[in-house]
Design an enzyme around this catalytic site. Structure first.
Site, PDB file in Angstrom:
ATOM      1  N   GLU A  48       5.008  11.982  14.848  1.00  0.00           N
ATOM      2  CA  GLU A  48       5.512  11.114  15.937  1.00  0.00           C
ATOM      3  C   GLU A  48       7.011  11.348  16.129  1.00  0.00           C
ATOM      4  OE1 GLU A  48       3.478   9.698  17.676  1.00  0.00           O
ATOM      5  OE2 GLU A  48       1.836   8.804  16.560  1.00  0.00           O
ATOM      6  N   TRP A  51       7.731  14.393  18.046  1.00  0.00           N
ATOM      7  CA  TRP A  51       7.640  14.242  19.509  1.00  0.00           C
ATOM      8  C   TRP A  51       8.997  13.838  20.066  1.00  0.00           C
ATOM      9  CZ3 TRP A  51       4.602  15.927  23.079  1.00  0.00           C
ATOM     10  CH2 TRP A  51       3.258  16.194  22.797  1.00  0.00           C
ATOM     11  N   TRP A  79       3.831  12.065  46.920  1.00  0.00           N
ATOM     12  CA  TRP A  79       3.779  10.687  46.417  1.00  0.00           C
ATOM     13  C   TRP A  79       3.730   9.734  47.597  1.00  0.00           C
ATOM     14  CZ3 TRP A  79       2.655  10.996  41.529  1.00  0.00           C
ATOM     15  CH2 TRP A  79       3.163  12.045  40.755  1.00  0.00           C
ATOM     16  N   ASN A 117       2.933   2.413  22.575  1.00  0.00           N
ATOM     17  CA  ASN A 117       2.815   3.707  23.249  1.00  0.00           C
ATOM     18  C   ASN A 117       1.557   3.795  24.114  1.00  0.00           C
ATOM     19  OD1 ASN A 117       3.754   6.491  23.686  1.00  0.00           O
ATOM     20  ND2 ASN A 117       1.870   7.035  22.602  1.00  0.00           N
ATOM     21  N   TRP A 135       6.661   9.186  39.759  1.00  0.00           N
ATOM     22  CA  TRP A 135       6.949   8.853  38.361  1.00  0.00           C
ATOM     23  C   TRP A 135       8.419   8.480  38.137  1.00  0.00           C
ATOM     24  CZ3 TRP A 135      10.487  12.049  35.884  1.00  0.00           C
ATOM     25  CH2 TRP A 135      10.737  13.287  36.495  1.00  0.00           C
ATOM     26  N   TRP A 158       7.116   9.759  30.833  1.00  0.00           N
ATOM     27  CA  TRP A 158       6.766   9.628  32.255  1.00  0.00           C
ATOM     28  C   TRP A 158       6.195  10.920  32.817  1.00  0.00           C
ATOM     29  CZ3 TRP A 158       5.399   5.801  35.087  1.00  0.00           C
ATOM     30  CH2 TRP A 158       5.731   4.517  34.667  1.00  0.00           C
TER      31      TRP A 158
HETATM   32  C1  LIG Z   1       6.026   6.314  29.803  1.00  0.00           C
HETATM   33  C2  LIG Z   1       6.609   6.342  28.395  1.00  0.00           C
HETATM   34  C3  LIG Z   1       7.943   6.013  28.215  1.00  0.00           C
HETATM   35  C4  LIG Z   1       8.490   6.054  26.899  1.00  0.00           C
HETATM   36  N1  LIG Z   1       9.812   5.729  26.745  1.00  0.00           N
HETATM   37  C5  LIG Z   1      10.357   5.766  25.496  1.00  0.00           C
HETATM   38  C6  LIG Z   1      11.728   5.444  25.294  1.00  0.00           C
HETATM   39  O1  LIG Z   1      12.487   5.165  26.220  1.00  0.00           O
HETATM   40  N2  LIG Z   1      12.197   5.457  23.998  1.00  0.00           N
HETATM   41  C7  LIG Z   1      11.409   5.786  22.934  1.00  0.00           C
HETATM   42  O2  LIG Z   1      11.877   5.779  21.788  1.00  0.00           O
HETATM   43  N3  LIG Z   1      10.118   6.128  23.109  1.00  0.00           N
HETATM   44  C8  LIG Z   1       9.557   6.116  24.352  1.00  0.00           C
HETATM   45  N4  LIG Z   1       8.244   6.438  24.512  1.00  0.00           N
HETATM   46  C9  LIG Z   1       7.464   6.896  23.349  1.00  0.00           C
HETATM   47  C10 LIG Z   1       6.751   5.808  22.542  1.00  0.00           C
HETATM   48  O3  LIG Z   1       6.035   4.944  23.398  1.00  0.00           O
HETATM   49  C11 LIG Z   1       7.677   4.964  21.664  1.00  0.00           C
HETATM   50  O4  LIG Z   1       8.538   5.807  20.928  1.00  0.00           O
HETATM   51  C12 LIG Z   1       6.886   4.119  20.666  1.00  0.00           C
HETATM   52  O5  LIG Z   1       5.995   3.270  21.343  1.00  0.00           O
HETATM   53  C13 LIG Z   1       7.870   3.303  19.819  1.00  0.00           C
HETATM   54  O6  LIG Z   1       7.184   2.445  18.947  1.00  0.00           O
HETATM   55  P1  LIG Z   1       7.278   2.648  17.370  1.00  0.00           P
HETATM   56  O7  LIG Z   1       8.685   2.818  16.945  1.00  0.00           O
HETATM   57  O8  LIG Z   1       6.512   1.509  16.774  1.00  0.00           O
HETATM   58  O9  LIG Z   1       6.475   4.018  17.190  1.00  0.00           O
HETATM   59  P2  LIG Z   1       5.823   4.725  15.893  1.00  0.00           P
HETATM   60  O10 LIG Z   1       4.400   5.026  16.255  1.00  0.00           O
HETATM   61  O11 LIG Z   1       6.067   3.918  14.672  1.00  0.00           O
HETATM   62  O12 LIG Z   1       6.569   6.127  15.827  1.00  0.00           O
HETATM   63  C14 LIG Z   1       7.780   6.299  15.090  1.00  0.00           C
HETATM   64  C15 LIG Z   1       8.813   6.913  15.989  1.00  0.00           C
HETATM   65  O13 LIG Z   1       8.356   8.192  16.467  1.00  0.00           O
HETATM   66  C16 LIG Z   1       8.815   8.389  17.811  1.00  0.00           C
HETATM   67  N5  LIG Z   1       7.661   8.472  18.720  1.00  0.00           N
HETATM   68  C17 LIG Z   1       6.422   7.969  18.541  1.00  0.00           C
HETATM   69  N6  LIG Z   1       5.624   8.275  19.596  1.00  0.00           N
HETATM   70  C18 LIG Z   1       6.394   8.984  20.446  1.00  0.00           C
HETATM   71  C19 LIG Z   1       6.163   9.594  21.710  1.00  0.00           C
HETATM   72  N7  LIG Z   1       4.963   9.569  22.317  1.00  0.00           N
HETATM   73  N8  LIG Z   1       7.191  10.226  22.314  1.00  0.00           N
HETATM   74  C20 LIG Z   1       8.414  10.297  21.736  1.00  0.00           C
HETATM   75  N9  LIG Z   1       8.688   9.757  20.533  1.00  0.00           N
HETATM   76  C21 LIG Z   1       7.701   9.104  19.901  1.00  0.00           C
HETATM   77  C22 LIG Z   1       9.667   7.172  18.166  1.00  0.00           C
HETATM   78  O14 LIG Z   1      11.013   7.471  17.895  1.00  0.00           O
HETATM   79  C23 LIG Z   1       9.136   6.098  17.227  1.00  0.00           C
HETATM   80  O15 LIG Z   1      10.067   5.067  16.946  1.00  0.00           O
HETATM   81  C24 LIG Z   1       7.678   6.420  25.802  1.00  0.00           C
HETATM   82  C25 LIG Z   1       6.339   6.745  26.025  1.00  0.00           C
HETATM   83  C26 LIG Z   1       5.802   6.698  27.300  1.00  0.00           C
HETATM   84  C27 LIG Z   1       4.352   7.052  27.505  1.00  0.00           C
END
Ligand SMILES: Cc1cc2nc3c(=O)[nH]c(=O)nc-3n(C[C@H](O)[C@H](O)[C@H](O)COP(=O)(O)OP(=O)(O)OC[C@H]3O[C@@H](n4cnc5c(N)ncnc54)[C@H](O)[C@@H]3O)c2cc1C
Length: 224
Positions: A48, A51, A79, A117, A135, A158
């Site tokens: 994660e 990513w 769009w 997420n 988007w 996005w």
């Molecule tokens: C439309 C959209 C917008 C998003 N905007 C942001 C944003 O502005 N900031 C942000 O930090 N994340 C964003 N994300 C990714 C993701 O949703 C969040 O990082 C995640 O929900 C944070 O929760 P957590 O810390 O409990 O995640 P956990 O599942 O505990 O993951 C740990 C860390 O891994 C990283 N991570 C996990 N999943 C993703 C992912 N899909 N993409 C990138 N990094 C990830 C994050 O830094 C997160 O804190 C976005 C996803 C989508 C689909």
């Protein structure tokens, strides 16, 4: 890690990461002090974080992506525009789409500044595919409300949600009903975030019609 959007089993570290209170490197080092990389939980969590770093890499090498589709062949999508686009966009923001899972998620982001997420992926899909909204409008809205705003991850999320960025599939259209059945089967999430007087019975647009329109908008001829 988990996909239970009502009681997320995720780390909620995104706010601390976004505000520079901790780095991915520190988190990975802490994890590897206690776990082997082959432990399932550790591997998933590190992936994660990768990513997050990957989206930064993409943004660094493709700064134009902030406002432009990474996939060149997806740059001519028509769009929705005009009054109807503005009405749909406002209904999405105000949690009035009539898709309960979407409206719950949009209430969550207003109340808490955060969203799971899975919920982010579904609301992005509905805005871009079902409602046909650009988007970039969603990206801007998230930018204004997320406590964990990270420009690269937000943009990557996005672009993924709109199927115009890093994704080998030509299009993904989430069905809001089956997503609700899968990730909120007992409606705990919905009950937590939807106001008691929520009474929308019909969706803003029928999902089947929206799906067909999305395929046409993306110029794709996929039967399935
Ligand atoms: C439309 C959209 C917008 C998003 N905007 C942001 C944003 O502005 N900031 C942000 O930090 N994340 C964003 N994300 C990714 C993701 O949703 C969040 O990082 C995640 O929900 C944070 O929760 P957590 O810390 O409990 O995640 P956990 O599942 O505990 O993951 C740990 C860390 O891994 C990283 N991570 C996990 N999943 C993703 C992912 N899909 N993409 C990138 N990094 C990830 C994050 O830094 C997160 O804190 C976005 C996803 C989508 C689909």
């Amino acid at each position: 890690m988990g996909e239970d959007i009502q009681k997320p089993l995720t780390s909620r570290m995104s706010v601390a990461l976004a505000w520079g209170l901790i780095s991915s490197r520190t988190l990975i080092n802490k994890i590897l002090k206690k776990h082997s990389i082959s432990d399932t939980g550790a591997e998933t969590y590190i992936s994660e974080l990768i990513w997050r770093e990957f989206y930064k890499y993409i943004m660094y090498h493709n700064p134009h992506c902030m406002n432009m589709e990474l996939q060149t062949k997806k740059r001519n999508i028509m769009w929705r525009e005009g009054k109807q686009a503005k009405i749909y966009f406002q209904k999405w923001i105000q949690a009035q789409t009539g898709y309960k899972i979407i409206d719950s998620a949009m209430h969550q982001i207003i109340q808490t500044g955060w969203m799971h997420n899975r919920a982010r992926m579904i609301v992005a899909s509905v805005l871009t595919k079902n409602l046909g909204i650009d988007w970039r409008w969603g990206q801007d809205y998230f930018r204004s409300v997320l406590l964990d705003l990270d420009e690269a991850s937000n943009n990557g999320g996005w672009q993924w949600g709109a199927s115009v960025g890093i994704d080998p599939k030509p299009i993904r259209i989430f069905n809001p009903y089956s997503q609700q059945e899968r990730f909120d089967p007992d409606e705990k999430y919905i009950k937590k975030y939807l106001p008691k007087d929520y009474d929308l019975k019909e969706p803003i647009i029928d999902h089947k019609i929206a799906r067909a329109e999305a395929l046409a908008r993306y110029n794709l001829n996929i039967i399935k």
